[in-house]
Design an enzyme around this catalytic site. Structure first.
Site, PDB file in Angstrom:
ATOM      1  CD  GLU A 252      -3.995   4.627  15.309  1.00 13.60           C
ATOM      2  OE1 GLU A 252      -3.613   5.796  15.159  1.00 13.60           O
ATOM      3  OE2 GLU A 252      -3.238   3.648  15.253  1.00 13.60           O
ATOM      4  CB  CYS A 286      -5.709  -1.303  14.235  1.00 17.23           C
ATOM      5  SG  CYS A 286      -4.350  -0.542  15.128  1.00 17.23           S
TER       6      CYS A 286
END
Lengths: 352, 352, 352, 352
Positions: A252, A286
């Site tokens: 991730e 993110c």
């Protein structure tokens, strides 16, 4: 809450640490809030070995019973929701509602995983041979490594650990080196649940530490699956190391998200969405909006409105009511941000 | 194509019939196209008994091998696509492209069912007891009854029979009494595939006949699942009879669909959609548009355009190129339609 | 626990009742434990109408939020696990460990349903037309009717109600007429959770009553799905009534289970299994072992051992520690059982 | 069949090649059966570029229509089943029934993929926010790289390419350098189907060549997914290269399978199973039995029977009827095998 005593990390179902002593600070005022003894490589070996042993116990427990333990973990976290939310705000620097929201996310993951614990179904597949069928059964991997980043210390752990646990895997967790108190708090709560159920708390083993521990996890053949959340650069290294030993990797990594606003958009709604996407968690997600592509016909209107709402953003102590934007997590982040602004300014000067 | 000889229905893996002789007509010109010997109740018993016997053979064949037979059925139908499409147009009265399209639908169902024949997976379910798991395996029911309507003699058969066959069930089919040639043609093609594979063609047993045969299927305890497509009134009776013996029922009954057109609709697109939905298959679909709810602001514009496109609909022989609207299936349908028009006219007079 | 005051059933989000007053007795000693006012048909209409209204609220709440409510219901039942278990033992007559085990089952169902509340996924299906896809979304039905039997008043409710609630359906429950205190206790606990969350407690509406209320549910077109657990005879009637109005039915009816013991079986294990299957819940389960098919070579050995273990079964007050076999639920059951024994004896005499 | 003319590989929807000319030999007698022009790196670039262009066309075609093309590919292969089976036997060296069986496998994969083409469903996921839902839709990746091994040139291609094609991906295939005729034959058949449907045959692009082409595929950022079947050593390199550019990898690598025979085993059945597992495809399968773990109590009996059945294995020309064991694929394989035997012998001498 500033009076945290010196904390030690947990391993071997016990608490301790013989690595370097580090300090953790409140990013809002740069005051030290605690000293933490990190794990040495010797500690890693002892903790990992205890976790590997605990795997034999944990994988033999029926999945719905594992689900019941995870349910209790969810309840233990729910009982501490506000305390943990404040700790997140104190040590990571995100505003309090975001801190509480993040703890809620790991609680939700626990509840979800409880349901899954009765649905880990295998398959019975018809064969083309008479009186023959094929069976596909899911077995635990053993130990799952989870390396998380500073920005979501609880939620990212939850996405990985809750599912891993109901599937019959033990978890080795390394949190971010700059959020050790959260690592310790989470681990103590989880360990207490295992202990109350007479299970080895090494089923969930956590280390405070940095790159050395992370690399040990990436290279450790006792850990068939490593989940890494963090920078693209480090993620690539982890993937290379894990796949070199034919391990599995969940990554991730970083994002570079743009929002495109067309000429028929609902401008006030789009402005609010951009604000939320760019300012939330002080832009340290993110999924943060990093770029804006505006149709020329609404370009100026949009920018004017965006500047207006930015002016209303209350900046300050993340634990104070009404604050919308807290500090960046570290001094290094702050410097990098200021440098970015400088770069943009110098590019603007060039382009005019 | 008008020279069909007297046809007999199929049972016992053989062809024959001892029931009443009926005629089947071309709805476009009301000319008789064939005489057909329907099944007597004695024929039903013999055929059903052969089908019930064949079930032992069929359910013991591995699912992927059953899929291979269904693939061959699809190929056999594909080879006769245009012939079957013309027969549908001749006997049912739908326009030729619709006839061919409907046969294509059963071919598509065959191809789809072949894939399913390798996916009839059971489950292995984790248990809360140690060293214990639960297995859920799908077994064939035995014989599935399929009663279809005149408007889609091939497609509705396909939705039911293709899935039933790969699942390991034999099929007892009763087509509409007014489309016996289609029943016979389909059955001969399917039977030829079973025969080529040295399997009893009674795996797929079809009867020409009316309500008496339909009721026999509904009441027959050897048929644990009955699929019925037709009127709501008859469907309700079938459901009552099947559920009274704890059988399962699949019902595909009448519709009463409305299209709602709002003020911001694309009017020409909506007009074409209504035309297609109301005129297709001469309005003899369960999905036919029966009512139109128009926003007052577009009411008149819409109606004007709809009347315009209706004028361009070519009415005529369904097998002729360019015809868009063929005949209603029976004289009774036509009378009922004219009566409906009359009713509407008298209501209009009243309302003004 | 024998001092229950007169209880009234719940409807309209309120408690009350204007139907006949009935008594509920302890099957172990036939002493009256409480009087209960049942629902009149007027009460039914008021309660059902409140439930139907509440459906608008409940179905608009996001599925994961509905899951959170069901989680709280599970927790509320968990807090009363032992009390509810004792009430089951007192009023239904099953032994205490079975009573507690049954309440645990509805708690487990709540936890399972919480997980499902994030998995009620629809499908996006590829179409054969370009730039086109089909969407299949699951919508709540509205109100689901649940009619349960005396033998598992909690568990059967749980299987149906927990799933119905997370799917967005309100529940109308009619428990057995001979276990009204359980109906009332369960309903009060569930209602308290809805009230705490500022939701209409009519989302879960329960009635104490008999066949008249059951039939009202079966016939009520506001209830598109009826789940019935009970005798085959009544189930068939319910199915006929529900399907006559094109409603859906879930039936859980009687069983007639046999255990087959072959010559290579582990006899002591098989004997214990038969004992458990035949004596558990005093033989009042749909899964109760009713017949025994023994291979001749182990026939006598098996019977000898079975007689031996039967002798060790402690019969008595179900709430007393050590009791393995409690009373039959009603005097009528007892008489029917004795009559059955008599029948068997007279058959034995005839056959020798 | 020995008269194959010089063959050129296919790219750009055309046939050609400007790389080195290699020979392909019959492993049974080491006679050259054809010369093949391999692809140069310039050919690779042209072919890959054509494939990348074709991706825009292919991914816009509805999935069920892609399924129809794959169905036609299956039918085209079915028409050549025996020819292709013989070619496999000739060039790879496996016995004829295995050659035909392998071609059947890719045909079965086509049929299976046709069914899947109507099941590539996305999900509509309930959200915890009101009036909100999440949609998960599967999009094609673009181009999928498939690198296959010499032992199953057709089947391994089928497992990968059939699924990739219905999912909307183009396929770039590199077969083994020692089986170029199979690569060419398969490609010609597949290309003919695309051409008949007026689609660019570059949707399926194949290259004859060795490590250089393989590495180009691994490094090519236009290929987001690479499936590699072959040695563990090369697989590891491919994985490193693909993951370094954040591509996805499917690996099917070497095996080292053991069969364990316990004291209560059916010895004749086990002996036959070991024979089949060890001798099939001349031991050149990833699933080949390489080790035997025998319970001491059956050790000698088992070995005696195994030696006996080994004596009956007919070794010879794989295309001849009755042959059970054909040649190893290459002279290098043969030498490695003989060396292995030598090693084992010298170890035996040492251990006694």
């Amino acid at each position: 809450m500033a009076s945290f005593a010196r904390q030690e990390h947990q391993f071997l179902g016990a608490w301790g640490g013989s690595g370097p002593v580090v300090t953790t600070t409140n990013p809002s005022n740069n005051e030290v809030i605690a000293e933490v003894v990190e794990a040495s490589m010797d500690d890693y070996e002892k903790g990992m070995s205890a976790c590997f042993d605990a795997a034999k116990t944990w994988m033999a427990i029926p999945a719905p019973k594992r689900g019941e333990i995870v349910r209790q973990i969810g309840d233990a976290l729910r009982a501490k929701l506000h305390h943990l939310g404040r700790l997140l705000s104190l040590e990571m620097g995100k505003i309090l509602p975001e801190g509480i929201g993040e703890v809620q996310e790991i609680i939700d993951m626990c509840d979800y995983a409880v349901g899954l614990s009765r649905q880990l179904n295998g398959s019975i597949i018809p064969s083309e041979r008479p009186n023959h069928m094929m069976m596909e059964v899911w077995n635990p991997l053993g130990v799952v490594g989870v390396i998380t980043a500073f920005n979501f210390p609880c939620a990212v752990l939850g996405w990985n650990a809750c599912i891993a646990l109901v599937c019959g895997n033990c978890v080795v967790w390394k949190g971010a080196p700059t959020t050790p108190l959260i690592t310790i708090a989470m681990t103590k709560i989880v360990a207490s649940v295992f202990e109350k159920n007479n299970l080895p708390s090494a089923i969930f083993t956590a280390f405070c530490g940095g790159a050395e521990i992370g690399q040990a996890i990436a290279l450790d053949t006792r850990i068939p699956l490593v989940s890494f959340t963090g920078s693209t650069k480090v993620g690539q290294m982890v993937q290379q190391q894990v796949s070199a030993r034919f391990g599995k990797c969940l990554l991730e990594l970083s994002g570079n998200n743009a929002i495109i606003v067309m000429d028929d958009a609902d401008i006030p709604l789009a402005v609010r969405s951009v604000l939320f996407a760019a300012v939330g968690t002080a832009g340290q997600r993110c999924t943060t909006c990093r770029r804006l592509l505006l149709h020329e016909s609404i370009y100026q209107t949009f920018l004017d409105q965006l500047v207006e709402v930015y002016k209303q953003v209350r900046i300050g102590d993340p634990m104070e009511k009404g604050t919308l934007l807290g500090p960046l997590h570290t001094t290094a982040s702050k410097e990098s941000f200021l440098k970015g602004i400088q770069n943009i300014r110098s590019q603007e000067e060039k382009s005019f």
